[in-house]
Scaffold this motif. Sequence first.
Motif, PDB file in Angstrom:
ATOM      1  N   GLU A 122       0.806  -1.237   0.000  1.00 51.06           N
ATOM      2  CA  GLU A 122       0.000   0.000   0.000  1.00 51.06           C
ATOM      3  C   GLU A 122       0.836   1.283   0.000  1.00 51.06           C
ATOM      4  O   GLU A 122       0.597   2.190   0.787  1.00 51.06           O
ATOM      5  N   GLY A 123       1.835   1.374  -0.864  1.00 50.35           N
ATOM      6  CA  GLY A 123       2.549   2.639  -1.007  1.00 50.35           C
ATOM      7  C   GLY A 123       1.770   3.557  -1.945  1.00 50.35           C
ATOM      8  O   GLY A 123       0.909   3.106  -2.699  1.00 50.35           O
ATOM      9  N   ALA A 124       2.069   4.856  -1.896  1.00 55.53           N
ATOM     10  CA  ALA A 124       1.406   5.798  -2.807  1.00 55.53           C
ATOM     11  C   ALA A 124       2.332   6.973  -3.100  1.00 55.53           C
ATOM     12  O   ALA A 124       3.197   7.325  -2.296  1.00 55.53           O
ATOM     13  N   CYS A 125       2.128   7.549  -4.271  1.00 58.53           N
ATOM     14  CA  CYS A 125       2.853   8.764  -4.652  1.00 58.53           C
ATOM     15  C   CYS A 125       2.112   9.955  -4.058  1.00 58.53           C
ATOM     16  O   CYS A 125       0.903  10.110  -4.296  1.00 58.53           O
ATOM     17  N   ILE A 126       2.835  10.798  -3.346  1.00 54.86           N
ATOM     18  CA  ILE A 126       2.187  11.946  -2.688  1.00 54.86           C
ATOM     19  C   ILE A 126       1.632  12.973  -3.680  1.00 54.86           C
ATOM     20  O   ILE A 126       0.825  13.812  -3.312  1.00 54.86           O
ATOM     21  N   VAL A 127       2.078  12.911  -4.908  1.00 57.32           N
ATOM     22  CA  VAL A 127       1.559  13.842  -5.923  1.00 57.32           C
ATOM     23  C   VAL A 127       0.250  13.301  -6.505  1.00 57.32           C
ATOM     24  O   VAL A 127      -0.771  14.002  -6.545  1.00 57.32           O
ATOM     25  N   HIS A 128       0.269  12.058  -6.928  1.00 53.15           N
ATOM     26  CA  HIS A 128      -0.883  11.498  -7.660  1.00 53.15           C
ATOM     27  C   HIS A 128      -2.033  11.091  -6.756  1.00 53.15           C
ATOM     28  O   HIS A 128      -3.183  11.087  -7.189  1.00 53.15           O
ATOM     29  N   GLU A 129      -1.740  10.743  -5.505  1.00 50.10           N
ATOM     30  CA  GLU A 129      -2.834  10.313  -4.621  1.00 50.10           C
ATOM     31  C   GLU A 129      -3.764  11.477  -4.269  1.00 50.10           C
ATOM     32  O   GLU A 129      -4.877  11.269  -3.802  1.00 50.10           O
ATOM     33  N   ASP A 132     -15.833  22.053 -19.354  1.00 49.72           N
ATOM     34  CA  ASP A 132     -15.622  22.040 -20.799  1.00 49.72           C
ATOM     35  C   ASP A 132     -15.646  20.588 -21.289  1.00 49.72           C
ATOM     36  O   ASP A 132     -14.637  19.885 -21.205  1.00 49.72           O
ATOM     37  N   PRO A 133     -16.796  20.149 -21.817  1.00 46.64           N
ATOM     38  CA  PRO A 133     -16.925  18.742 -22.240  1.00 46.64           C
ATOM     39  C   PRO A 133     -15.942  18.342 -23.344  1.00 46.64           C
ATOM     40  O   PRO A 133     -15.738  17.153 -23.580  1.00 46.64           O
ATOM     41  N   THR A 134     -15.308  19.308 -24.015  1.00 45.53           N
ATOM     42  CA  THR A 134     -14.368  18.946 -25.089  1.00 45.53           C
ATOM     43  C   THR A 134     -12.947  18.710 -24.555  1.00 45.53           C
ATOM     44  O   THR A 134     -12.058  18.312 -25.318  1.00 45.53           O
ATOM     45  N   ILE A 135     -12.738  18.958 -23.290  1.00 43.15           N
ATOM     46  CA  ILE A 135     -11.372  18.867 -22.756  1.00 43.15           C
ATOM     47  C   ILE A 135     -10.851  17.425 -22.818  1.00 43.15           C
ATOM     48  O   ILE A 135     -11.612  16.478 -22.618  1.00 43.15           O
ATOM     49  N   ALA A 136      -9.565  17.284 -23.142  1.00 42.26           N
ATOM     50  CA  ALA A 136      -8.936  15.957 -23.072  1.00 42.26           C
ATOM     51  C   ALA A 136      -8.328  15.796 -21.683  1.00 42.26           C
ATOM     52  O   ALA A 136      -7.652  16.701 -21.186  1.00 42.26           O
ATOM     53  N   ILE A 137      -8.586  14.643 -21.081  1.00 43.65           N
ATOM     54  CA  ILE A 137      -8.067  14.385 -19.726  1.00 43.65           C
ATOM     55  C   ILE A 137      -7.140  13.188 -19.804  1.00 43.65           C
ATOM     56  O   ILE A 137      -7.564  12.096 -20.206  1.00 43.65           O
ATOM     57  N   ILE A 138      -5.872  13.401 -19.464  1.00 44.75           N
ATOM     58  CA  ILE A 138      -4.942  12.271 -19.523  1.00 44.75           C
ATOM     59  C   ILE A 138      -4.251  12.150 -18.176  1.00 44.75           C
ATOM     60  O   ILE A 138      -3.878  13.145 -17.552  1.00 44.75           O
ATOM     61  N   ALA A 139      -4.139  10.912 -17.709  1.00 37.90           N
ATOM     62  CA  ALA A 139      -3.700  10.696 -16.322  1.00 37.90           C
ATOM     63  C   ALA A 139      -2.546   9.704 -16.244  1.00 37.90           C
ATOM     64  O   ALA A 139      -2.387   8.831 -17.110  1.00 37.90           O
ATOM     65  N   HIS A 140      -1.782   9.847 -15.170  1.00 38.88           N
ATOM     66  CA  HIS A 140      -0.682   8.912 -14.894  1.00 38.88           C
ATOM     67  C   HIS A 140      -1.228   7.741 -14.079  1.00 38.88           C
ATOM     68  O   HIS A 140      -2.091   7.940 -13.211  1.00 38.88           O
ATOM     69  N   PRO A 141      -0.723   6.521 -14.314  1.00 36.85           N
ATOM     70  CA  PRO A 141      -1.277   5.361 -13.595  1.00 36.85           C
ATOM     71  C   PRO A 141      -0.905   5.278 -12.111  1.00 36.85           C
ATOM     72  O   PRO A 141      -1.316   4.330 -11.444  1.00 36.85           O
ATOM     73  N   GLU A 142      -0.154   6.256 -11.598  1.00 35.32           N
ATOM     74  CA  GLU A 142       0.026   6.330 -10.135  1.00 35.32           C
ATOM     75  C   GLU A 142      -1.197   6.971  -9.467  1.00 35.32           C
ATOM     76  O   GLU A 142      -1.285   7.037  -8.241  1.00 35.32           O
ATOM     77  N   CYS A 143      -2.147   7.464 -10.281  1.00 39.34           N
ATOM     78  CA  CYS A 143      -3.383   8.042  -9.725  1.00 39.34           C
ATOM     79  C   CYS A 143      -4.300   6.923  -9.241  1.00 39.34           C
ATOM     80  O   CYS A 143      -4.268   5.801  -9.773  1.00 39.34           O
TER      81      CYS A 143
END
Length: 352
Positions: free
Chosen positions: A217-224, A238-249
């Motif tokens: 159960e470790g976590a990245c303090i930025v993404h958590e 804005d429904p047209t916005i692109a949302i891209i995420a890192h898998p540490e989220c």
Amino acid sequence: MFMNADTRLQAARAEMAATYDLAPSAAAMRDTTAIYARVARVIPAADWMIHAPYVRAINALKGIKDATILAHNYMTPEIFHGVADVAGDSLQLAIEATKVPQQVIIQCGVHFMAETSKILNPSKTVLIPDSRAGCSLAASITADDIATLRAQYPGAPVVSYVNTTAAVKAASDICCTSSNAVQIVDAMDGDTVIMTPDGYLARNVAKQTKKRIVWWEGACIVHERFTPEEIRAYREADPTIAIIAHPECPPNVVAEADFTGSTAAMINWVRKNKPAKVVMVTECSMSDNVAAELPEVEFVRPCNICPHMKRITLENILWALHSGTEEVTVAEHLIAPARAAVEKMIALSAKG
Ligand code: 13P
Ligand code: SF4
């Protein structure tokens, strides 16, 4: 004579000021015009006045010291665009570390990245501008914890994220990064795979593999810190916005994203798709680094900063080059097993 950290910093500053021309000047601005053109969209000219003498001094000193600068995508734009020889995600930096011809590697990133470079290049000098640049994930687990997990799940292979100490890598069967985690897990023997230390990355991988994943159960303090409510609010605004995420989220954040990938994969996605508006759900500086080169894309910037990455500055990069400190060492007995875990990962990744 004993010197505390403040006294050492003052002494280092005095020595650099006596050796290099570090005062803001028109000449330094002129000498760095081409570099500034790359970052002018994200760094005001008044700030570049301060950076320019350091950028000039660092770039001049690299050749003299036979040094190369490997920088993570989370470095600030003056480092990423101004002095880095190679910039990339954790996997790219590890691979590049095996290829660079220079004798000295300056790792602009956090300590586990510098350790990885040293593990792959034991005969080279690896320097980190501030050895206090740690990582909440690397700090969350020890080699003894790996032994405990192995006892709980006998025979299950241990896949450890590169965001770990050399001792944890040495105790693991193989490493992975955010760009190859699913591929590495799928390549393991058996039905059950132990993933450490990022609990969120493990949960995200678990959704993409048939293996049974058990995790630490470790976590990245930025993404958590990102929440699905926050991400949905961007979409509602804005429904047209692109949302891209890192898998540490967390997985419920990843579920809201249009794309998930390593820092390099996120950058490539934006370069390729050129959305009118994007939010990169990751560390703050990365949006600045990509925004510098893509004027046609509007970046919405939630600013979650990694305090460890931000310990690296132009000033301490110059000092590392000048003084040959702080040298990163890895205990002799850890090098071979840690290297085996990293090299297995690189070899598997190369198979695509
Ligand atoms: P990647 O650059 O490999 O995606 O990793 C992100 C990270 O948090 C490194 O500290
Ligand atoms: Fe570690 Fe997160 Fe900082 Fe990366 S961003 S170094 S994972 S704390």
